[in-house]
Design an enzyme around this catalytic site. Structure first.
Site, mmCIF file in Angstrom:
data_model
loop_
_atom_site.group_PDB
_atom_site.id
_atom_site.type_symbol
_atom_site.label_atom_id
_atom_site.label_comp_id
_atom_site.label_asym_id
_atom_site.label_seq_id
_atom_site.Cartn_x
_atom_site.Cartn_y
_atom_site.Cartn_z
ATOM 1 N N SER A 186 -9.976 -75.271 -23.319
ATOM 2 C CA SER A 186 -11.195 -74.564 -22.900
ATOM 3 C C SER A 186 -12.406 -75.331 -23.382
ATOM 4 C CB SER A 186 -11.234 -73.130 -23.457
ATOM 5 O OG SER A 186 -11.470 -73.136 -24.854
ATOM 6 N N CYS A 187 -13.477 -75.249 -22.600
ATOM 7 C CA CYS A 187 -14.748 -75.869 -22.976
ATOM 8 C C CYS A 187 -15.863 -74.871 -22.708
ATOM 9 C CB CYS A 187 -14.969 -77.166 -22.200
ATOM 10 S SG CYS A 187 -15.227 -76.955 -20.421
#
Length: 509
Positions: free
Chosen positions: A8-9
């Site tokens: 995830s970012c």
């Protein structure tokens, strides 16, 4: 070996999926089996219970808190940022292999004695609320600076879709119905809507976008609080954001309200309570008390000072012109290419989106905030485009993998996905990153000089119809890309010449 991973970012657009692809490719090359759950903008396809049970170790490649982390309780793990696999997926896999062999297990994923853990959600996004303070990646790992950045980026990541949707609809509304629709009342859309009237469609788009914009600050504050305290922080956080709007404290007020609400809710969730009332704490008591406390402080203590500070910031942005605006455009361009999706890049992007958030739906078409957004997007588009151009002009300076990445970089750059430049920068940072900054700084300065504007915070060339002075904007991006390409070719040619010199001397001897 068998692994599972979560990526995830902050924006959930590029890094999330690039990290997943890198892990999958590295696992295939090493003969391992891996299943990756991407917690990105398109949602997540959760790992199955069987995949988790069969895994020898877990890889957390995430810059945000990992949702539903208690699923992995007791599993050996390695915890890296989302850029880890992008830069060196093989090293991340080696760390996971070592974790599996030594049996090291994370403490962050263990359920708390009271039964909490993770974010209290099952794989469908619903479930029983945590009974105690949640343990998440953000809350349990890293230093103070890292945690603050992750909390902030969580709020920004949830806010960005609202900015994009609202901004694009507002811009489309002005395109269709003209700028005078900003003076219409929303009731006219209900009472006088006509299918064949461009004014009606313009007003519909404008008012729908305006209402979407009204959620920006509450969503920002709500999900900052959510990142700190999990679901008990959501209500006081959203309330704090609403109070920030009511007191005209704006974006800054939303930031402060999010942290205030989050820590109030977190403190409440850590108070020992009898088992009989533990079940109602996270759904009734904590949100109620934390919401009241947040409202009290925001209304009576912080609202007015933050509103004054926001007014100063807005006046400063509005006063920028000439050389000062050109310098700011150049600086934002430099920041966008410095780490390509990292903290510096996100700081520039957050500053730009905060500007259009503060400007609001009724701001004038030529507002400085919209020029700042245009300069920021141009600075982010230039790195992949410049590298794509460089690989096309001087293919021999690049490896076969880089030439393939160059082909993909055309589309990534055109779509304002700066991360398309990461593989080049990771392989040769000292020569590539300065060249990228030269091109991005040039593009940002040229956009500021031309006065191009942009209401939409994303989209690249696909939102060209929404750009003020679109031809000049595209010229700025083209010139910046050309500067990048020339600089990359120059630094790499110089580097190749220096590397070849010792070999030539040896052959002569």
């Amino acid at each position: 070996m068998r692994f599972v991973a979560v990526t995830s970012c902050p924006t959930g657009i590029a890094h999330t999926y690039m990290a997943a692809e890198a892990l999958e490719q590295a696992a295939r090359d090493a003969g391992h089996e891996i299943h990756v759950e991407t917690q990105g903008a398109t949602g997540a396809q959760p790992l199955t219970a069987q995949q988790i049970a069969d895994a020898d170790a877990v890889i957390y490649a995430a810059d945000l808190e990992v949702r539903d982390k208690e699923r992995f309780a007791g599993k050996p793990s390695t915890d890296v940022g989302v850029k880890g696999p992008i830069h060196d997926a093989s090293a991340v896999l080696d760390a996971a292999v070592e974790a599996a062999r030594t049996g090291s297990a994370p403490s962050a994923g263990e359920p708390s004695p009271e039964g909490g853990g993770g974010d209290g959600l099952d794989s469908t996004g619903v479930g029983e609320p945590p009974a105690a303070s949640p343990e998440t990646k953000v809350a349990s790992g890293g230093g103070v600076g890292t945690r603050v950045r992750q909390w902030l980026m969580t709020g920004v990541s949830y806010m960005i879709p609202f900015v994009a949707a609202g901004g694009i609809m507002i811009a489309l509304g002005f395109m269709v119905g003209g700028y005078e629709i900003a003076d219409t009342d929303p009731s006219t859309v209900v009472e006088d809507f006509t299918l064949l009237s461009t004014q009606s469609w313009g007003a519909l788009l404008f008012h729908t976008g305006s209402l979407t914009f009204e959620f920006l600050v509450p969503v920002l504050a709500g999900f900052i609080a959510f990142a700190i305290a999990d679901r008990p922080g959501l209500v006081p956080g959203v309330l704090g954001g609403a109070v920030a709007i009511a007191t005209e404290a704006g974006f800054l007020g939303g930031l402060v309200a999010g942290f205030l609400a989050g820590f109030l809710a977190l403190g409440m969730s850590r108070i020992p309570v009898p088992a009989a009332v533990r079940g109602i704490m996270p759904v009734v008591v904590t949100p109620l008390v934390a919401a009241f406390g947040t409202g009290l402080v925001m209304f009576t203590v912080l609202g007015q000072p933050l509103a004054s500070l926001m007014a100063v910031l807005s006046d400063w942005l509005g006063a920028l012109s000439g050389g000062s605006l050109l310098l700011l455009g150049a600086v934002l361009g430099l920041m966008m290419s410095f780490d390509m999706g990292g903290p510096v890049n996100k700081a520039a992007y957050t500053f730009a989106t905060a500007g259009i958030t503060a400007a609001g739906a009724t701001a004038q078409a030529g507002s400085t905030e919209f020029t700042i957004m245009a300069a920021t997007m141009a600075g982010g588009m230039t790195p992949p485009l410049g590298l794509a151009l460089a690989t096309a002009l001087r293919a021999r300076l690049f490896s076969a993998a880089e030439r393939q990445n160059g082909k993909a970089a055309w589309l990534l750059g055109a779509s304002f996905i700066t991360e398309g430049a990461i593989p080049f920068a990771a392989a040769d940072p000292l020569r590539v990153i300065p060249a990228l900054m030269a091109g991005s700084g040039t593009a940002g300065a040229l956009v500021a000089l031309s006065g191009s504007t942009l209401r939409a915070p994303h989209g690249g060339v696909w939102v060209t119809p929404l750009i003020g002075q679109p031809l000049l904007f595209l010229v700025a991006v083209a010139v910046g890309s050309a500067v990048t390409a020339a600089a990359v070719i120059g630094t790499k040619t110089l580097g190749h010449s220096r590397e070849a010199a010792p070999a030539s001397a040896a052959e002569t001897v």
